[in-house]
Design an enzyme around this catalytic site. Structure first.
Site, PDB file in Angstrom:
ATOM      1  N   ASP A   1      42.322  44.360  33.516  1.00 29.21           N
ATOM      2  CA  ASP A   1      42.674  42.431  33.957  1.00 29.21           C
ATOM      3  C   ASP A   1      41.497  42.215  33.323  1.00 29.21           C
ATOM      4  O   ASP A   1      40.245  42.541  33.837  1.00 29.21           O
ATOM      5  CB  ASP A   1      43.489  41.826  35.091  1.00 29.21           C
ATOM      6  CG  ASP A   1      43.791  40.757  35.346  1.00 29.21           C
ATOM      7  OD1 ASP A   1      44.266  40.032  34.080  1.00 29.21           O
ATOM      8  OD2 ASP A   1      43.133  40.092  36.060  1.00 29.21           O
TER       9      ASP A   1
ATOM     10  N   ASP B   1      40.860  37.844  33.355  1.00 35.55           N
ATOM     11  CA  ASP B   1      41.000  36.549  33.967  1.00 35.55           C
ATOM     12  C   ASP B   1      40.830  37.052  35.522  1.00 35.55           C
ATOM     13  O   ASP B   1      42.066  37.051  36.029  1.00 35.55           O
ATOM     14  CB  ASP B   1      42.017  35.280  34.163  1.00 35.55           C
ATOM     15  CG  ASP B   1      41.976  34.761  32.615  1.00 35.55           C
ATOM     16  OD1 ASP B   1      40.375  34.541  32.325  1.00 35.55           O
ATOM     17  OD2 ASP B   1      42.789  34.655  31.782  1.00 35.55           O
TER      18      ASP B   1
ATOM     19  N   ASP C   1      43.090  41.925  39.640  1.00 38.41           N
ATOM     20  CA  ASP C   1      43.290  40.645  41.041  1.00 38.41           C
ATOM     21  C   ASP C   1      44.478  40.374  41.369  1.00 38.41           C
ATOM     22  O   ASP C   1      44.585  39.130  42.390  1.00 38.41           O
ATOM     23  CB  ASP C   1      42.584  39.390  40.440  1.00 38.41           C
ATOM     24  CG  ASP C   1      42.633  38.503  39.998  1.00 38.41           C
ATOM     25  OD1 ASP C   1      42.811  39.167  38.771  1.00 38.41           O
ATOM     26  OD2 ASP C   1      43.053  37.681  39.857  1.00 38.41           O
TER      27      ASP C   1
END
Length: 226
Positions: free
Chosen positions: A11, A13, A174
């Site tokens: 991922d 961001d 995250d």
């Protein structure tokens, strides 16, 4: 499919870069464009990982669809303007240790680094250029061409493009959306705790890490490599 290749999908961001300032500022402008009070930072960070239309629907559920579409465009314009003013690297800096770990993954010939992000193609290109990472990833999946996370379409495409079996691939992210997406694709889900969703929201992760520096060793352990 090759039994030798391994795929490491990241991922962006909240995992590779800390883009919360850019995201929150653009969301404030998006809500202002509709003369609405902006949500708080925690609420905004809670939807990071979703594609913009889905994120806007979560943050403004009582707003009609046409207005939300205009807010999405306002967000995109605000984000692009901020990127030009502040700079992609400055507004969304790499988390500590990320560049070293990307170098370590890249250095293993049969480990293929990839990206699956809620960013648009334009946004990802600007970020990669800003950090000098263009060409580092063998597969780059963006929101323009897929359903929003946690739908596994991005990961299915990454597996197809690289020829790697799902059992030989991991997703590093995250958010709970990343973890659910990885499980839906049959991949190992590695949650990181320095991002935008707290650890309790990462319950679907197979592994949790607090420091990206431990990722290469974890990958070797997962795949039984020395």
């Amino acid at each position: 499919m090759s039994a030798d290749l391994r795929l490491v999908v990241f991922d962006v961001d909240g995992t590779l870069v800390d883009s919360q300032a850019d995201i929150h500022a653009a969301m404030i402008d998006a809500f202002a464009s509709a003369e609405l009070a902006a949500p708080g930072r925690a609420d905004v960070l809670g939807i990071v990982g979703l594609s913009l239309p889905e994120a806007m629907a979560e943050l403004a559920p009582g707003v009609d669809a046409a207005t939300r579409l205009r807010m999405v465009e306002a967000y995109k314009n605000a984000y692009a303007t901020r990127r030009k003013t502040v700079g992609a690297a400055e507004g969304s800096p790499l988390f500590p240790g990320v560049r070293d770990v990307l170098d370590a993954v890249h250095a293993v010939p049969h480990w293929l680094p990839g990206i699956a992000t809620g960013k648009s193609r334009r946004g990802l290109d600007a970020l990669l250029d800003g950090h000098g990472l263009r060409g580092r990833f063998v597969t780059e999946q963006v929101s323009d061409h897929h359903p929003s996370k946690p739908h596994p379409a991005m990961l299915h495409a990454a597996l197809s493009e690289t020829g790697v079996a799902a059992r030989h691939a991991v997703m590093v992210g995250d958010t709970e959306f990343d973890m659910a997406m990885a499980r839906a694709a049959g991949m190992v889900a590695i949650g990181v705790t320095w991002g935008y969703h707290p650890a309790p929201r990462l319950a679907e992760a197979h592994h949790l890490i607090d420091d990206i520096a431990v990722l290469p060793a974890l990958l070797k352990d997962i795949w039984g490599e020395t």
